[in-house]
Design an enzyme around this catalytic site. Structure first.
Site, mmCIF file in Angstrom:
data_model
loop_
_atom_site.group_PDB
_atom_site.id
_atom_site.type_symbol
_atom_site.label_atom_id
_atom_site.label_comp_id
_atom_site.label_asym_id
_atom_site.label_seq_id
_atom_site.Cartn_x
_atom_site.Cartn_y
_atom_site.Cartn_z
ATOM 1 N N ASP A 1 50.221 15.220 58.193
ATOM 2 C CA ASP A 1 50.894 16.368 58.241
ATOM 3 C C ASP A 1 51.955 16.578 56.963
ATOM 4 O O ASP A 1 51.942 17.741 56.351
ATOM 5 C CB ASP A 1 51.545 16.812 59.425
ATOM 6 C CG ASP A 1 51.765 18.281 59.690
ATOM 7 O OD1 ASP A 1 50.927 19.146 59.391
ATOM 8 O OD2 ASP A 1 52.986 18.488 60.071
ATOM 9 N N ASP B 1 49.206 23.165 48.217
ATOM 10 C CA ASP B 1 50.290 22.255 48.798
ATOM 11 C C ASP B 1 51.491 23.103 48.601
ATOM 12 O O ASP B 1 52.113 23.035 47.636
ATOM 13 C CB ASP B 1 50.269 20.996 47.963
ATOM 14 C CG ASP B 1 51.207 20.082 48.987
ATOM 15 O OD1 ASP B 1 52.601 20.208 49.316
ATOM 16 O OD2 ASP B 1 50.940 18.738 49.063
ATOM 17 N N HIS B 2 52.084 23.914 49.421
ATOM 18 C CA HIS B 2 53.090 24.630 49.435
ATOM 19 C C HIS B 2 54.372 24.006 48.651
ATOM 20 O O HIS B 2 55.263 24.678 48.177
ATOM 21 C CB HIS B 2 53.275 25.415 50.585
ATOM 22 C CG HIS B 2 54.021 25.112 51.608
ATOM 23 N ND1 HIS B 2 53.491 24.392 52.582
ATOM 24 C CD2 HIS B 2 55.360 25.005 51.940
ATOM 25 C CE1 HIS B 2 54.018 23.843 53.496
ATOM 26 N NE2 HIS B 2 55.490 24.080 53.153
ATOM 27 N N LYS C 1 57.531 25.278 45.336
ATOM 28 C CA LYS C 1 58.984 25.393 45.750
ATOM 29 C C LYS C 1 59.653 25.203 44.280
ATOM 30 O O LYS C 1 59.307 24.366 43.629
ATOM 31 C CB LYS C 1 59.607 24.216 46.600
ATOM 32 C CG LYS C 1 59.157 24.432 47.987
ATOM 33 C CD LYS C 1 59.609 23.689 48.999
ATOM 34 C CE LYS C 1 59.094 23.673 50.392
ATOM 35 N NZ LYS C 1 59.521 24.894 50.993
ATOM 36 N N ARG D 1 37.611 37.002 63.240
ATOM 37 C CA ARG D 1 36.595 37.628 64.192
ATOM 38 C C ARG D 1 37.383 38.678 64.923
ATOM 39 O O ARG D 1 36.619 39.749 65.334
ATOM 40 C CB ARG D 1 36.498 36.517 65.149
ATOM 41 C CG ARG D 1 35.474 35.284 64.550
ATOM 42 C CD ARG D 1 35.661 34.240 65.394
ATOM 43 N NE ARG D 1 36.809 33.738 65.831
ATOM 44 C CZ ARG D 1 36.978 32.761 66.726
ATOM 45 N NH1 ARG D 1 36.038 32.035 67.208
ATOM 46 N NH2 ARG D 1 38.318 32.149 66.921
ATOM 47 N N HIS E 1 52.420 16.665 50.983
ATOM 48 C CA HIS E 1 53.843 17.212 50.535
ATOM 49 C C HIS E 1 54.692 15.877 49.887
ATOM 50 O O HIS E 1 54.999 16.003 48.529
ATOM 51 C CB HIS E 1 54.616 17.844 51.572
ATOM 52 C CG HIS E 1 53.903 18.721 52.222
ATOM 53 N ND1 HIS E 1 53.036 19.968 51.485
ATOM 54 C CD2 HIS E 1 53.886 19.389 53.645
ATOM 55 C CE1 HIS E 1 52.559 20.537 52.554
ATOM 56 N NE2 HIS E 1 53.192 20.352 53.683
HETATM 57 N N1 LIG Z 1 51.091 28.399 60.161
HETATM 58 C C1 LIG Z 1 51.660 27.895 59.236
HETATM 59 O O1 LIG Z 1 52.763 27.968 59.015
HETATM 60 C C2 LIG Z 1 50.732 27.139 58.308
HETATM 61 C C3 LIG Z 1 51.305 26.468 57.303
HETATM 62 C C4 LIG Z 1 50.639 25.281 56.428
HETATM 63 C C5 LIG Z 1 49.069 25.335 56.525
HETATM 64 N N2 LIG Z 1 48.432 25.984 57.672
HETATM 65 C C6 LIG Z 1 47.034 25.968 57.820
HETATM 66 O O2 LIG Z 1 46.601 27.247 57.772
HETATM 67 C C7 LIG Z 1 45.413 27.544 58.516
HETATM 68 C C8 LIG Z 1 45.681 28.580 59.301
HETATM 69 O O3 LIG Z 1 46.747 28.481 60.096
HETATM 70 P P1 LIG Z 1 47.505 29.624 61.215
HETATM 71 O O4 LIG Z 1 48.690 28.915 61.485
HETATM 72 O O5 LIG Z 1 47.431 30.793 60.646
HETATM 73 O O6 LIG Z 1 46.351 29.229 62.283
HETATM 74 P P2 LIG Z 1 46.120 30.278 63.531
HETATM 75 O O7 LIG Z 1 47.068 31.366 63.872
HETATM 76 O O8 LIG Z 1 45.278 29.668 64.567
HETATM 77 O O9 LIG Z 1 44.764 31.416 62.905
HETATM 78 C C9 LIG Z 1 43.621 31.002 62.695
HETATM 79 C C10 LIG Z 1 42.952 31.995 62.062
HETATM 80 O O10 LIG Z 1 41.590 31.577 62.030
HETATM 81 C C11 LIG Z 1 40.591 32.481 62.359
HETATM 82 N N3 LIG Z 1 39.181 32.362 62.804
HETATM 83 C C12 LIG Z 1 38.077 32.520 62.209
HETATM 84 N N4 LIG Z 1 37.274 31.958 62.995
HETATM 85 C C13 LIG Z 1 37.748 31.158 63.777
HETATM 86 C C14 LIG Z 1 36.920 30.149 64.727
HETATM 87 N N5 LIG Z 1 35.830 29.921 64.589
HETATM 88 N N6 LIG Z 1 37.895 29.468 65.542
HETATM 89 C C15 LIG Z 1 39.267 29.770 65.503
HETATM 90 N N7 LIG Z 1 39.703 30.612 64.695
HETATM 91 C C16 LIG Z 1 39.047 31.144 63.798
HETATM 92 C C17 LIG Z 1 41.576 33.292 63.571
HETATM 93 O O11 LIG Z 1 40.945 34.578 64.144
HETATM 94 P P3 LIG Z 1 40.074 34.989 65.006
HETATM 95 O O12 LIG Z 1 40.280 34.320 66.351
HETATM 96 O O13 LIG Z 1 40.269 36.560 65.086
HETATM 97 O O14 LIG Z 1 38.879 34.924 64.200
HETATM 98 C C18 LIG Z 1 42.948 33.378 63.000
HETATM 99 O O15 LIG Z 1 43.033 34.360 62.135
HETATM 100 C C19 LIG Z 1 45.263 26.260 59.111
HETATM 101 O O16 LIG Z 1 44.385 25.473 58.711
HETATM 102 C C20 LIG Z 1 46.682 25.508 59.020
HETATM 103 O O17 LIG Z 1 46.468 24.078 59.301
HETATM 104 C C21 LIG Z 1 49.423 27.006 58.603
#
Ligand SMILES: NC(=O)c1ccc[n+]([C@@H]2O[C@H](COP(=O)([O-])OP(=O)(O)OC[C@H]3O[C@@H](n4cnc5c(N)ncnc54)[C@H](OP(=O)(O)O)[C@@H]3O)[C@@H](O)[C@H]2O)c1
Length: 509
Positions: free
Chosen positions: A242, A184-185, A189, A47, A247
């Site tokens: 989690d 599932d990262h 590995k 967004r 994993h």
């Molecule tokens: N970060 C990690 O290391 C990691 C590891 C494993 C899995 N994950 C999974 O990957 C996914 C993303 O993680 P993340 O850490 O990148 O999350 P994040 O930093 O909170 O980013 C979420 C993204 O979704 C977008 N988005 C689109 N529509 C949205 C809405 N309605 N409400 C809120 N956000 C919205 C946000 O951008 P806008 O606000 O600009 O739309 C943002 O780009 C999650 O499901 C998480 O469980 C993350």
């Protein structure tokens, strides 16, 4: 260049943390190795408002900080950034997907990507059903002759059994199973994949890989960090959802599976499913005997004050969400009958380490009595991270009089390999999805089976007050009762490092 088909990778959640720290750096690493398709583009979608140019500026620091390949050659980085585009949409508005479709058609024509799209969902999980249905509303899910459409879904895949089933059903309304890649990262590995090679390419391990010779299996995944500023998110999840349900059970699948008939997606995923189907259920009544949950409490770690979990930002004072879980369970099949599996995972433990321990049984007759360590001599330790490697422990005679036996190690470290590049999990998995190889992605039925196994635990924890949430001081190996989980004379958890004094944030295999 390799033979990967030309394509566009569309990343939903492009302004988020995962895209910045993992996805874009992994793509850059693939680019540097000339492993991306000849004609390739990334379209970032979220967004937030960015132009193509300002999005490229936003992701550049992440490439410099997190990519394995050095981003010092300005020209190379610029060439990579040139294939990255950005489109702002409201991810919940069906009309905005019309804008997205038009933008994709433009990029496709400009970059000659042959109409192939992969949609990577790196957004909050609440959008995992929404985005595919809105893509489908504009026909973006439809494959054609020689044209593919794929969907990669980040974790968490569901919150419990019911929600995982609903999500699978929702996805399958529009996409076919072969189009869906559940990431599932851990499966990406190198050391996890090496489990299959260790087992099935060496004549010496597989004959012993069963209940006749193995006493028990341990899997530990320890993190030294706490929840940081993600307490609000984490409190709705916890260690079981989690880490363990996905994993760690996927690792169990690799440790315990029967030899697949061939190394390809269907065969390997069939074998994983059979392992999950053979888990002996833990009923709600049995949960307190087989599963221990804990929460880290305030402590001082290496002279630094550490908050307890309930003091972390976004965590309710009365939270019962576990930051630690340990479980004992059995796999009721021909190979594993009677062999206990112990798995534990937690935050704010003394170190960061993920490893598997195969503890072999003692010799049938003990010739060498009263000697050090002879009883639990044979242990195969597979270190998944960090300091990836394999170690075999066995007993040797101490030179000199008598028959004193001492444990010695034979080990291999990936870091010893000269000039061998070990790709990150996301590099491997992104490349596989681009190639259409789902071997290292979880299949829908296996994900549901894993939820089926942990669901009674979640239910018991939610409804029964008699199941304690043990505290453990930050920087220790979890609640005390966990130590007595591994019964048997002289058997105990292997500690990647015994205590804090051994280690900074890194520990030897
Ligand atoms: N970060 C990690 O290391 C990691 C590891 C494993 C899995 N994950 C999974 O990957 C996914 C993303 O993680 P993340 O850490 O990148 O999350 P994040 O930093 O909170 O980013 C979420 C993204 O979704 C977008 N988005 C689109 N529509 C949205 C809405 N309605 N409400 C809120 N956000 C919205 C946000 O951008 P806008 O606000 O600009 O739309 C943002 O780009 C999650 O499901 C998480 O469980 C993350």
């Amino acid at each position: 260049m390799n033979s990967t088909a030309n394509q566009i990778l569309v990343i939903f959640g492009a302004s988020g943390d995962l895209t910045n720290r993992k996805l874009i750096p992994a793509l850059y690493d693939l680019y540097c190795q000339e492993m991306l398709p000849e004609n390739f583009a990334v379209l970032g979608v979220s967004r937030s408002e960015y132009s193509d140019e300002s999005f490229r500026e936003k992701i550049l620091p992440g490439i410099k900080e997190f990519a394995n390949k050095k981003a010092s050659q300005e020209e190379k980085v610029q060439d990579f950034l040139d294939c990255i585009f950005y489109q702002s949409i409201d991810t919940q508005s069906v009309d905005d997907y019309g804008t997205l479709k038009t933008r994709l058609e433009e990029i496709n024509a400009r970059c000659k990507t042959d109409g192939n799209y992969i949609f990577y969902l790196s957004t909050p999980p609440s959008l995992y059903s929404v985005i595919p249905s809105l893509l489908a509303a504009h026909g973006l899910h439809k494959e054609g002759k020689g044209i593919f459409r794929r969907l990669i879904i980040e974790k968490p895949f569901g919150y419990d059994l019911a929600s995982a089933k609903t999500l699978n059903k929702d996805l399958l309304k529009h996409f076919r199973e072969h189009q869906i890649y559940r990431i599932d990262h851990y499966l990406g590995k190198e050391t996890v994949q090496n489990l299959l090679v260790t087992r099935f390419s060496n004549g010496i391990f597989e004959p012993l890989w069963n209940s006749k010779y193995i006493h028990h299996v341990q899997i530990t995944s320890a993190e030294s960090i706490g929840v940081g500023d993600r307490g609000g998110y984490y409190d709705g999840s916890g260690a079981l959802r989690d880490m363990l349900q996905n994993h760690l059970l996927q690792i169990v699948g690799m440790v315990a599976m029967e030899p697949p008939s061939v190394i390809e997606a269907t065969s390997i995923r069939n074998e994983t499913l059979k392992v999950f189907q053979s888990f002996r259920p833990i009923t709600e009544e049995e949960v307190k005997d087989y599963v221990i949950r804990g929460q880290y409490t305030e402590s001082t770690v290496r002279g630094e004050h550490m908050k307890g979990y309930r003091q972390e930002k976004g965590v309710p004072d009365e939270s019962r969400t576990p930051t630690f879980v340990a479980m004992k369970f059995f796999i009721d099949n021909w190979r594993w009958g009677g062999v206990p599996f112990y798995i534990r995972t937690g935050k704010r433990l003394p170190t960061r380490a993920t490893e598997i321990v195969i503890q072999f049984k003692e010799t049938p007759h003990r010739l060498f009595k009263d000697v050090n360590g002879a009883k639990k001599a044979n242990q195969l330790v597979i270190r998944i991270q960090p300091n990836e490697g394999v170690k075999l422990k066995f007993g040797m005679k101490v030179p000199g009089a008598g028959f004193q036996v001492e444990n010695v190690d034979m080990d291999f470290h990936y870091s010893d390999l000269q000039n061998t590049y070990v790709p990150s999990a996301y590099e491997r998995l992104l490349l596989d999805a681009m190639l259409g190889d789902a071997t290292l992605y979880a299949r829908g039925d296996a994900v549901e089976e894993a939820w089926e196994f942990v669901d009674p635990i979640l239910k018991a924890w939610a409804t029964r007050d008699d199941i304690p949430v043990y505290g453990y001081p930050a920087g220790t190996w979890g609640p005390e009762p966990v130590d007595s989980m591994i019964e048997g004379e002289n058997m105990n958890w292997r500690y990647p490092c015994k205590n804090l004094a051994d280690d900074g944030n890194y520990c030897e295999l």
